[in-house]
Scaffold this motif. Sequence first.
Motif, PDB file in Angstrom:
ATOM      1  N   ARG A 261      29.213  32.107  81.108  1.00 17.97           N
ATOM      2  CA  ARG A 261      29.612  30.990  80.276  1.00 17.97           C
ATOM      3  C   ARG A 261      29.152  29.611  80.831  1.00 17.97           C
ATOM      4  NH1 ARG A 261      33.708  34.832  81.514  1.00 17.97           N
ATOM      5  NH2 ARG A 261      34.549  35.958  79.651  1.00 17.97           N
ATOM      6  N   ARG A 262      29.080  28.534  79.614  1.00 21.49           N
ATOM      7  CA  ARG A 262      28.548  27.445  79.999  1.00 21.49           C
ATOM      8  C   ARG A 262      29.305  26.298  79.571  1.00 21.49           C
ATOM      9  NH1 ARG A 262      23.247  27.087  77.197  1.00 21.49           N
ATOM     10  NH2 ARG A 262      23.968  28.776  75.707  1.00 21.49           N
ATOM     11  N   VAL A 263      29.225  25.289  80.516  1.00 17.72           N
ATOM     12  CA  VAL A 263      29.986  24.126  79.850  1.00 17.72           C
ATOM     13  C   VAL A 263      28.903  22.786  79.800  1.00 17.72           C
ATOM     14  CG1 VAL A 263      31.498  22.185  80.660  1.00 17.72           C
ATOM     15  CG2 VAL A 263      32.079  24.477  81.166  1.00 17.72           C
ATOM     16  N   ILE A 264      28.922  22.224  78.624  1.00 17.27           N
ATOM     17  CA  ILE A 264      27.754  21.433  78.372  1.00 17.27           C
ATOM     18  C   ILE A 264      28.221  20.005  77.922  1.00 17.27           C
ATOM     19  CG2 ILE A 264      25.671  21.127  76.913  1.00 17.27           C
ATOM     20  CD1 ILE A 264      26.193  24.256  76.299  1.00 17.27           C
ATOM     21  N   GLY A 265      27.587  19.127  78.637  1.00 18.07           N
ATOM     22  CA  GLY A 265      27.921  17.614  78.123  1.00 18.07           C
ATOM     23  C   GLY A 265      26.984  17.409  77.101  1.00 18.07           C
ATOM     24  N   TYR A 266      27.466  16.417  76.094  1.00 21.57           N
ATOM     25  CA  TYR A 266      26.682  15.959  74.963  1.00 21.57           C
ATOM     26  C   TYR A 266      26.940  14.367  74.806  1.00 21.57           C
ATOM     27  CZ  TYR A 266      25.490  14.883  70.508  1.00 21.57           C
ATOM     28  OH  TYR A 266      24.665  14.368  69.430  1.00 21.57           O
ATOM     29  N   THR A 267      25.875  13.729  74.643  1.00 20.48           N
ATOM     30  CA  THR A 267      25.958  12.335  74.154  1.00 20.48           C
ATOM     31  C   THR A 267      24.828  11.946  73.021  1.00 20.48           C
ATOM     32  OG1 THR A 267      25.574   9.986  74.774  1.00 20.48           O
ATOM     33  CG2 THR A 267      24.326  11.835  75.901  1.00 20.48           C
ATOM     34  N   ASN A 268      25.251  11.216  72.142  1.00 17.45           N
ATOM     35  CA  ASN A 268      24.333  10.769  71.020  1.00 17.45           C
ATOM     36  C   ASN A 268      23.214   9.993  71.577  1.00 17.45           C
ATOM     37  OD1 ASN A 268      25.388  12.024  68.518  1.00 17.45           O
ATOM     38  ND2 ASN A 268      26.990   9.981  68.346  1.00 17.45           N
ATOM     39  N   ASN A 269      23.259   9.376  72.620  1.00 18.73           N
ATOM     40  CA  ASN A 269      21.881   8.810  73.262  1.00 18.73           C
ATOM     41  C   ASN A 269      20.929   9.542  73.697  1.00 18.73           C
ATOM     42  OD1 ASN A 269      23.634   6.382  72.987  1.00 18.73           O
ATOM     43  ND2 ASN A 269      24.446   6.639  75.008  1.00 18.73           N
ATOM     44  N   ASP A 270      20.978  10.825  73.667  1.00 22.00           N
ATOM     45  CA  ASP A 270      20.025  11.806  74.201  1.00 22.00           C
ATOM     46  C   ASP A 270      19.324  12.381  73.036  1.00 22.00           C
ATOM     47  OD1 ASP A 270      20.200  11.717  76.912  1.00 22.00           O
ATOM     48  OD2 ASP A 270      21.188  13.785  76.999  1.00 22.00           O
ATOM     49  N   LEU A 271      19.661  11.903  71.786  1.00 28.55           N
ATOM     50  CA  LEU A 271      18.907  12.537  70.640  1.00 28.55           C
ATOM     51  C   LEU A 271      17.537  11.668  70.435  1.00 28.55           C
ATOM     52  CD1 LEU A 271      21.972  12.761  68.029  1.00 28.55           C
ATOM     53  CD2 LEU A 271      20.610  14.548  69.293  1.00 28.55           C
ATOM     54  N   SER A 272      16.670  12.268  70.119  1.00 29.91           N
ATOM     55  CA  SER A 272      15.389  11.544  69.664  1.00 29.91           C
ATOM     56  C   SER A 272      15.736  10.936  68.373  1.00 29.91           C
ATOM     57  CB  SER A 272      14.308  12.544  69.833  1.00 29.91           C
ATOM     58  OG  SER A 272      14.395  13.599  68.562  1.00 29.91           O
ATOM     59  N   ALA A 273      14.736  10.062  67.717  1.00 31.46           N
ATOM     60  CA  ALA A 273      14.726   9.537  66.652  1.00 31.46           C
ATOM     61  C   ALA A 273      14.569  10.513  65.353  1.00 31.46           C
ATOM     62  CB  ALA A 273      13.426   8.556  66.288  1.00 31.46           C
ATOM     63  N   ALA A 274      13.956  11.584  65.805  1.00 30.56           N
ATOM     64  CA  ALA A 274      13.586  12.794  64.772  1.00 30.56           C
ATOM     65  C   ALA A 274      14.690  13.269  64.541  1.00 30.56           C
ATOM     66  CB  ALA A 274      12.478  13.421  65.157  1.00 30.56           C
ATOM     67  N   GLU A 275      15.521  13.735  65.718  1.00 31.51           N
ATOM     68  CA  GLU A 275      16.810  14.452  65.646  1.00 31.51           C
ATOM     69  C   GLU A 275      17.864  13.870  64.943  1.00 31.51           C
ATOM     70  OE1 GLU A 275      16.018  17.039  69.653  1.00 31.51           O
ATOM     71  OE2 GLU A 275      17.114  15.300  69.888  1.00 31.51           O
ATOM     72  N   ARG A 276      17.988  12.512  65.318  1.00 33.04           N
ATOM     73  CA  ARG A 276      18.877  11.527  64.469  1.00 33.04           C
ATOM     74  C   ARG A 276      18.546  11.575  62.983  1.00 33.04           C
ATOM     75  NH1 ARG A 276      18.919   7.541  67.901  1.00 33.04           N
ATOM     76  NH2 ARG A 276      17.309   6.430  66.859  1.00 33.04           N
ATOM     77  N   HIS A 277      17.534  11.455  62.519  1.00 32.32           N
ATOM     78  CA  HIS A 277      16.984  11.432  61.098  1.00 32.32           C
ATOM     79  C   HIS A 277      17.418  12.608  60.482  1.00 32.32           C
ATOM     80  CE1 HIS A 277      14.102   7.804  60.778  1.00 32.32           C
ATOM     81  NE2 HIS A 277      14.701   7.552  61.943  1.00 32.32           N
ATOM     82  N   ALA A 278      17.063  13.838  61.198  1.00 30.56           N
ATOM     83  CA  ALA A 278      17.157  15.134  60.513  1.00 30.56           C
ATOM     84  C   ALA A 278      18.646  15.296  60.414  1.00 30.56           C
ATOM     85  CB  ALA A 278      16.435  16.263  61.587  1.00 30.56           C
ATOM     86  N   ALA A 279      19.731  15.000  61.323  1.00 30.50           N
ATOM     87  CA  ALA A 279      21.039  15.051  61.183  1.00 30.50           C
ATOM     88  C   ALA A 279      21.594  14.508  60.158  1.00 30.50           C
ATOM     89  CB  ALA A 279      21.535  14.899  62.502  1.00 30.50           C
ATOM     90  N   MET A 280      21.293  13.159  60.283  1.00 31.23           N
ATOM     91  CA  MET A 280      21.750  12.116  59.068  1.00 31.23           C
ATOM     92  C   MET A 280      21.429  12.551  57.780  1.00 31.23           C
ATOM     93  SD  MET A 280      23.825  10.106  58.055  1.00 31.23           S
ATOM     94  CE  MET A 280      24.203   9.153  59.433  1.00 31.23           C
ATOM     95  N   ALA A 281      20.092  13.168  57.628  1.00 32.52           N
ATOM     96  CA  ALA A 281      19.388  13.880  56.328  1.00 32.52           C
ATOM     97  C   ALA A 281      20.513  14.868  55.878  1.00 32.52           C
ATOM     98  CB  ALA A 281      18.024  14.086  56.246  1.00 32.52           C
ATOM     99  N   ALA A 282      20.790  15.745  56.752  1.00 28.88           N
ATOM    100  CA  ALA A 282      21.575  17.016  56.440  1.00 28.88           C
ATOM    101  C   ALA A 282      23.046  16.766  56.018  1.00 28.88           C
ATOM    102  CB  ALA A 282      21.495  17.878  57.830  1.00 28.88           C
ATOM    103  N   ILE A 283      23.487  15.690  56.815  1.00 28.31           N
ATOM    104  CA  ILE A 283      25.007  15.178  56.496  1.00 28.31           C
ATOM    105  C   ILE A 283      24.905  14.676  55.281  1.00 28.31           C
ATOM    106  CG2 ILE A 283      26.559  13.444  57.138  1.00 28.31           C
ATOM    107  CD1 ILE A 283      25.587  14.079  60.292  1.00 28.31           C
ATOM    108  N   GLU A 284      24.060  13.780  54.795  1.00 29.86           N
ATOM    109  CA  GLU A 284      24.000  13.019  53.511  1.00 29.86           C
ATOM    110  C   GLU A 284      24.061  14.028  52.434  1.00 29.86           C
ATOM    111  OE1 GLU A 284      21.723   9.571  51.195  1.00 29.86           O
ATOM    112  OE2 GLU A 284      20.550  10.393  52.495  1.00 29.86           O
TER     113      GLU A 284
END
Length: 324
Positions: A261-284
């Motif tokens: 099993r795995r425990v993973i830390g997440y932060t928005n600060n690690d996202l690349s511009a491309a990943e952020r763009h793709a996520a927002m496009a999907a959300i919209e």
Amino acid sequence: MRAAHLHACGEPPRAVDVADPVPGDGQALVAVTAAPITPLDLLCASGTSYFGEPATPYVPGVQGVGTVLESTSYAVGTRVWFPTSAGMAPGDGAMAERAVVADDELVPLTGSVDDVHLAALGLSAIAAWTALTLSGGLTPGDRVLVLGSSGIVGRVGLQAARLHGAAAVFGAALEPGAGDEATALGADGFVQLRRDEDVASLARRMRDVVGEVDLVLDPLCGVPASAALLCLAPRGRLVNLGGSAGDAATFSSAHLRSGARRVIGYTNNDLSAAERHAAMAAIEEHAAAGRLSVPYEVFPLDRADEAWAHQQRGEVRGRAVVAP
């Protein structure tokens, strides 16, 4: 122009008249239409965040939605979502009639979703979406438990898990009525969290509802995360992206290792511009189709202090959004 100025840490920002900002090299000028008040805004403005105490006065607002007035990358009038580093680094944020933003931080929008609703989704929706898909590796058929399912991250998490083909989705939250809300968002079951409950008791109640799960979305940490870890199936993942229920969680080394099993830390600060763009496009796209939504309340800029206080006291259903 009018802007919300935070004059001292621990106080709400107040609307004042200030000079118009002037963009520099590599920066854009945006006419702001909506700026949400997020937990990160409140944390930074308290002066107790891990970023340190911000220099005051400053304009808060770690994200916003608006239209481009000046840019070397986008045409005038382009509708955009944008993040800022207000409260985390010197500089002003989105709670103003105009904001200066790095050109490469702008995320173009189609305009298919109301600006205020998209602002309410914003970074919280991006966090839930990418924590599940990129960090958590959500695949069709997974069983998913969303802790803190009554918050913006949790609400998006429930909906996003279903949109990505989860076989079963469960919610868990403290607030009264959160179970009915989770069910309305498509949850197959719900765990009512209780104050001061110990890990063993909560884990037993969780297992009665969820059995085993493949993925846990955890914006809470603390006792809820410790209990959820005990519900992870072999090769299950817990993705932590917050600590509103406590700064630390416990786990059994044997339980973790025996099932890989795995425990993973997440932060928005690690996202690349491309990943952020793709996520927002999907959300919209999903928000425009009515498949993704969160509640919000709108306040004019001149009532920014009132909006701030309501959000801080938990008196807003969903997200308070300032609309300059």
